[in-house]
Design an enzyme around this catalytic site. Structure first.
Site, PDB file in Angstrom:
ATOM      1  N   SER A  22       0.827  -1.216   0.000  1.00  7.75           N
ATOM      2  CA  SER A  22       0.000   0.000   0.000  1.00  7.75           C
ATOM      3  C   SER A  22       0.857   1.260   0.000  1.00  7.75           C
ATOM      4  O   SER A  22       0.341   2.371   0.080  1.00  7.75           O
ATOM      5  CB  SER A  22      -0.921   0.017   1.223  1.00  7.75           C
ATOM      6  OG  SER A  22      -0.171  -0.042   2.421  1.00  7.75           O
ATOM      7  N   ASN A 113      -1.687  -2.278  13.754  1.00  8.97           N
ATOM      8  CA  ASN A 113      -3.134  -2.036  13.772  1.00  8.97           C
ATOM      9  C   ASN A 113      -3.475  -0.711  14.445  1.00  8.97           C
ATOM     10  O   ASN A 113      -4.262   0.092  13.923  1.00  8.97           O
ATOM     11  CB  ASN A 113      -3.855  -3.190  14.470  1.00  8.97           C
ATOM     12  CG  ASN A 113      -3.778  -4.484  13.685  1.00  8.97           C
ATOM     13  OD1 ASN A 113      -3.225  -4.523  12.580  1.00  8.97           O
ATOM     14  ND2 ASN A 113      -4.313  -5.557  14.242  1.00  8.97           N
ATOM     15  N   THR A 158     -40.212  26.358  -8.256  1.00  3.84           N
ATOM     16  CA  THR A 158     -40.468  24.987  -7.811  1.00  3.84           C
ATOM     17  C   THR A 158     -40.754  24.175  -9.072  1.00  3.84           C
ATOM     18  O   THR A 158     -41.403  24.683 -10.001  1.00  3.84           O
ATOM     19  CB  THR A 158     -41.659  24.876  -6.836  1.00  3.84           C
ATOM     20  OG1 THR A 158     -42.861  25.278  -7.512  1.00  3.84           O
ATOM     21  CG2 THR A 158     -41.449  25.748  -5.612  1.00  3.84           C
ATOM     22  N   HIS A 159     -40.274  22.953  -9.112  1.00  6.26           N
ATOM     23  CA  HIS A 159     -40.428  22.099 -10.302  1.00  6.26           C
ATOM     24  C   HIS A 159     -39.838  22.745 -11.559  1.00  6.26           C
ATOM     25  O   HIS A 159     -40.275  22.482 -12.679  1.00  6.26           O
ATOM     26  CB  HIS A 159     -41.913  21.757 -10.566  1.00  6.26           C
ATOM     27  CG  HIS A 159     -42.628  21.203  -9.379  1.00  6.26           C
ATOM     28  ND1 HIS A 159     -42.566  19.876  -9.040  1.00  6.26           N
ATOM     29  CD2 HIS A 159     -43.403  21.807  -8.444  1.00  6.26           C
ATOM     30  CE1 HIS A 159     -43.294  19.673  -7.938  1.00  6.26           C
ATOM     31  NE2 HIS A 159     -43.802  20.834  -7.560  1.00  6.26           N
ATOM     32  N   SER A 280     -15.318  26.061 -27.327  1.00  2.80           N
ATOM     33  CA  SER A 280     -15.554  24.858 -28.126  1.00  2.80           C
ATOM     34  C   SER A 280     -14.465  24.731 -29.191  1.00  2.80           C
ATOM     35  O   SER A 280     -13.980  25.732 -29.719  1.00  2.80           O
ATOM     36  CB  SER A 280     -16.928  24.929 -28.801  1.00  2.80           C
ATOM     37  OG  SER A 280     -17.042  23.959 -29.812  1.00  2.80           O
ATOM     38  N   LYS A 286     -19.179  29.552 -28.462  1.00  4.23           N
ATOM     39  CA  LYS A 286     -19.473  28.873 -27.197  1.00  4.23           C
ATOM     40  C   LYS A 286     -18.658  29.402 -26.027  1.00  4.23           C
ATOM     41  O   LYS A 286     -17.500  29.748 -26.163  1.00  4.23           O
ATOM     42  CB  LYS A 286     -19.228  27.359 -27.328  1.00  4.23           C
ATOM     43  CG  LYS A 286     -20.158  26.637 -28.279  1.00  4.23           C
ATOM     44  CD  LYS A 286     -21.590  26.633 -27.756  1.00  4.23           C
ATOM     45  CE  LYS A 286     -21.752  25.826 -26.482  1.00  4.23           C
ATOM     46  NZ  LYS A 286     -21.402  24.398 -26.650  1.00  4.23           N
ATOM     47  N   ASN A 288     -18.460  27.695 -22.313  1.00  2.69           N
ATOM     48  CA  ASN A 288     -18.980  26.565 -21.547  1.00  2.69           C
ATOM     49  C   ASN A 288     -18.640  26.666 -20.060  1.00  2.69           C
ATOM     50  O   ASN A 288     -17.491  26.944 -19.707  1.00  2.69           O
ATOM     51  CB  ASN A 288     -18.418  25.253 -22.093  1.00  2.69           C
ATOM     52  CG  ASN A 288     -18.770  25.036 -23.554  1.00  2.69           C
ATOM     53  OD1 ASN A 288     -19.856  25.402 -23.995  1.00  2.69           O
ATOM     54  ND2 ASN A 288     -17.852  24.467 -24.306  1.00  2.69           N
ATOM     55  N   GLU A 293     -19.650  22.318 -14.275  1.00  2.58           N
ATOM     56  CA  GLU A 293     -19.984  20.971 -14.733  1.00  2.58           C
ATOM     57  C   GLU A 293     -19.069  19.924 -14.113  1.00  2.58           C
ATOM     58  O   GLU A 293     -19.518  18.822 -13.760  1.00  2.58           O
ATOM     59  CB  GLU A 293     -19.910  20.914 -16.257  1.00  2.58           C
ATOM     60  CG  GLU A 293     -21.020  21.695 -16.942  1.00  2.58           C
ATOM     61  CD  GLU A 293     -20.866  21.757 -18.456  1.00  2.58           C
ATOM     62  OE1 GLU A 293     -21.786  22.274 -19.110  1.00  2.58           O
ATOM     63  OE2 GLU A 293     -19.826  21.290 -18.982  1.00  2.58           O
ATOM     64  N   TYR A 320      -9.118  -6.515  13.208  1.00  2.75           N
ATOM     65  CA  TYR A 320      -8.575  -5.954  11.980  1.00  2.75           C
ATOM     66  C   TYR A 320      -8.525  -7.013  10.893  1.00  2.75           C
ATOM     67  O   TYR A 320      -8.219  -8.185  11.147  1.00  2.75           O
ATOM     68  CB  TYR A 320      -7.160  -5.400  12.210  1.00  2.75           C
ATOM     69  CG  TYR A 320      -6.566  -4.784  10.955  1.00  2.75           C
ATOM     70  CD1 TYR A 320      -6.849  -3.484  10.592  1.00  2.75           C
ATOM     71  CD2 TYR A 320      -5.748  -5.542  10.112  1.00  2.75           C
ATOM     72  CE1 TYR A 320      -6.324  -2.922   9.431  1.00  2.75           C
ATOM     73  CE2 TYR A 320      -5.214  -4.996   8.948  1.00  2.75           C
ATOM     74  CZ  TYR A 320      -5.509  -3.695   8.616  1.00  2.75           C
ATOM     75  OH  TYR A 320      -5.002  -3.162   7.463  1.00  2.75           O
ATOM     76  N   GLN A 325      -7.347  -2.104   4.488  1.00  6.24           N
ATOM     77  CA  GLN A 325      -6.357  -1.326   3.742  1.00  6.24           C
ATOM     78  C   GLN A 325      -7.029  -0.515   2.638  1.00  6.24           C
ATOM     79  O   GLN A 325      -6.506   0.515   2.189  1.00  6.24           O
ATOM     80  CB  GLN A 325      -5.316  -2.265   3.130  1.00  6.24           C
ATOM     81  CG  GLN A 325      -4.208  -1.565   2.362  1.00  6.24           C
ATOM     82  CD  GLN A 325      -3.087  -2.514   1.981  1.00  6.24           C
ATOM     83  OE1 GLN A 325      -2.306  -2.933   2.830  1.00  6.24           O
ATOM     84  NE2 GLN A 325      -3.029  -2.891   0.712  1.00  6.24           N
ATOM     85  N   LYS A 328      -8.224   3.739   2.517  1.00 10.25           N
ATOM     86  CA  LYS A 328      -7.420   4.942   2.343  1.00 10.25           C
ATOM     87  C   LYS A 328      -7.549   5.618   0.990  1.00 10.25           C
ATOM     88  O   LYS A 328      -7.681   6.844   0.916  1.00 10.25           O
ATOM     89  CB  LYS A 328      -5.941   4.620   2.618  1.00 10.25           C
ATOM     90  CG  LYS A 328      -5.691   4.154   4.038  1.00 10.25           C
ATOM     91  CD  LYS A 328      -4.273   3.711   4.239  1.00 10.25           C
ATOM     92  CE  LYS A 328      -4.123   3.060   5.609  1.00 10.25           C
ATOM     93  NZ  LYS A 328      -4.921   1.811   5.727  1.00 10.25           N
TER      94      LYS A 328
END
Length: 463
Positions: A22, A113, A158-159, A280, A286, A288, A293, A320, A325, A328
């Site tokens: 690791s 451990n 809303t919606h 673009s 464009k 963007n 995003e 353990y 392992q 992480k």
């Protein structure tokens, strides 16, 4: 020879070496591991396992190793030899090479451990503090923007349908509240993370009268774990941290989604700075919103890290297991992702221009004053459901004729109810509609300024 290889007849296969190691990712814990080892050596000297001279040699050796490792890692030279397995064994090996057999005494009264557990907890505590500082910066920016735009009106949705007019400052304070909860969740996570596991051994404690109170103070933990087996097998704090970060990413993603929508030609509510947008390869016109995003997209990977650790831990017997392992890489990725997202999102938001003229124009369309028309009739004594029906009928006529409610003459309104009077037009004005909200926490100017003031007081307490 590996530290654990005494009972083995033959060495490990090259395949096992590669699969088991690791060191390729847990090297990120080098600082925490050295900090824990320094505290442990101080404690061993205090209980007579090490002499003062031996402790000094270990401390000096560890300090030199930390300096060297920091330089190597900063230079990007992290292709460490897998023969070490992990950062813990690597540092121990380097220490023995540097100061000789004295270094072999360091591992007295501890196991990998509890060593791994203390490293990981130190790492999370440190990162929580950094993330909270970044979150506070975003919260402060939101307060500044909320106050600056307290007089500007836009449609509330809303919606994804225009619903009622609200103040832009009020809208932005919604996100302040989200990130405030995130900040407080991080604080709450610290309660269960800042618990010292060192001294628990492999699972049952150690055969020495160690001074865990001293270790707690040296490492700035708030508490000491009460149960050795639980201390080494617990990864709840990793799960909880990943969960909090996932919620925070969800909030960043929602905010990003609105900025993406608002920056479109269909809305034109904001313009994101050129510094945080891209073009673009084929369409010259464009612009963007790639930062927003990407924040929205990276939310998925943080969710995945949470699901991963939950799945890793779901079937593990005590105590353990090597499966742990796998705790992480996802943790490190979530930390790096949330910190980068907070940094770039805050910078982007600070350079975003709000088109309040377009917002106000949109707020005047879509019958956003319809609820207030109904409430006007409520104040005249009609039951709300009847007022709702009358207003709906009026809106239907307006849709058919292509006009706004306030464009109807008083005689036209009276065809729906004799209770309408000339004062109705004042109630239908956009500013009146917004200011009519009198409940605590509403979008009126007084209420919005009050919540901004309370937020400022809260932020002052964080400093």
């Amino acid at each position: 020879m590996k530290a654990w290889q005494g009972r083995f007849i033959s060495g490990s296969s090259d395949l096992l070496e590669k699969f088991n190691a690791s060191i390729g990712f847990d090297y990120k814990l080098f600082s925490q591991d050295i900090k824990g080892s320094m505290a442990h050596s101080t404690m061993l000297a205090e209980i007579g396992i090490l002499t003062a001279k031996e402790c000094e040699a270990i401390q000096n050796g560890l300090a030199e190793i930390e300096f060297d490792l920091k330089k190597v890692i900063e230079e990007g030279k992290t292709d460490f030899d897998i023969k070490y397995e992990d950062i813990h064994m690597m540092i121990e090996s380097l220490l023995i090479d540097k100061i000789g057999d004295i270094g072999k005494k360091l591992h007295t009264a501890r196991s990998r451990n509890d060593q791994v557990a203390v490293d990981l907890r130190l790492y999370v505590v440190h990162k929580v503090t950094e993330i909270q500082n970044q979150t506070a910066s975003l919260m402060k920016l939101l307060l500044e923007l909320s106050e600056a735009y307290v007089d500007d009106i836009l449609p509330g949705y809303t919606h994804l349908q225009r619903a009622q007019p609200i103040r832009l400052g009020f809208h932005l304070m919604t996100y302040y509240q989200m990130f405030k909860r995130d900040y407080e969740r991080l604080t709450d996570t610290l309660k269960r993370t800042s618990v010292l596991p060192l001294g628990s051994g492999a699972l049952a404690g150690v055969n020495y009268k160690t001074n865990r109170e001293l270790l707690k103070n040296l490492l700035d933990f708030n508490e000491i774990s009460e149960h050795a087996m639980d201390a080494v097998s617990d990864r709840d704090f990793v799960i909880e941290f990943n969960s909090v970060v996932a919620i925070m990413m969800m909030h960043l993603s929602r905010f990003s989604e609105e900025l993406i929508l608002w920056s479109s030609s269909e809305y034109a509510f904001v313009e994101i700075s050129d510094a945080y947008t891209t073009g673009s390869s084929i369409m010259p016109q464009k612009k963007n919103p790639d930062v927003a995003e990407l924040v929205r997209g990276k939310t998925g990977r943080v969710y995945g890290n949470l699901m991963s650790i939950l799945t890793v831990m779901k079937g593990l017997p005590l105590a353990y297991n090597k499966d742990m392992q796998e705790d992480k890489e996802g943790l490190f990725d979530s930390v790096e992702t949330i910190q980068m997202c907070l940094e770039v999102f805050t910078a982007m938001l600070s350079e975003t221009r709000f088109n309040t003229v377009e917002m106000n124009k949109a707020a005047k369309q879509g019958f956003l004053n319809a609820t207030d028309l109904a409430d006007y009739l409520v104040m005249k004594g009609l039951p709300f459901r009847e007022c709702h029906h009358i207003t709906g009928s009026i809106v239907k006529i307006c849709v058919q004729t292509g006009c706004a409610i306030e464009d109807l003459s008083l005689s036209q309104l009276k065809q729906f109810s004799a209770l309408f009077d000339s004062d109705v037009y004042k109630h239908l004005e956009l500013s009146s509609v917004v200011e009519a909200k009198k409940s605590y926490g509403s979008t009126s100017k007084e209420s919005t300024l009050e919540m901004i003031h309370k937020a400022k007081t809260y932020m002052d307490q964080l400093v």
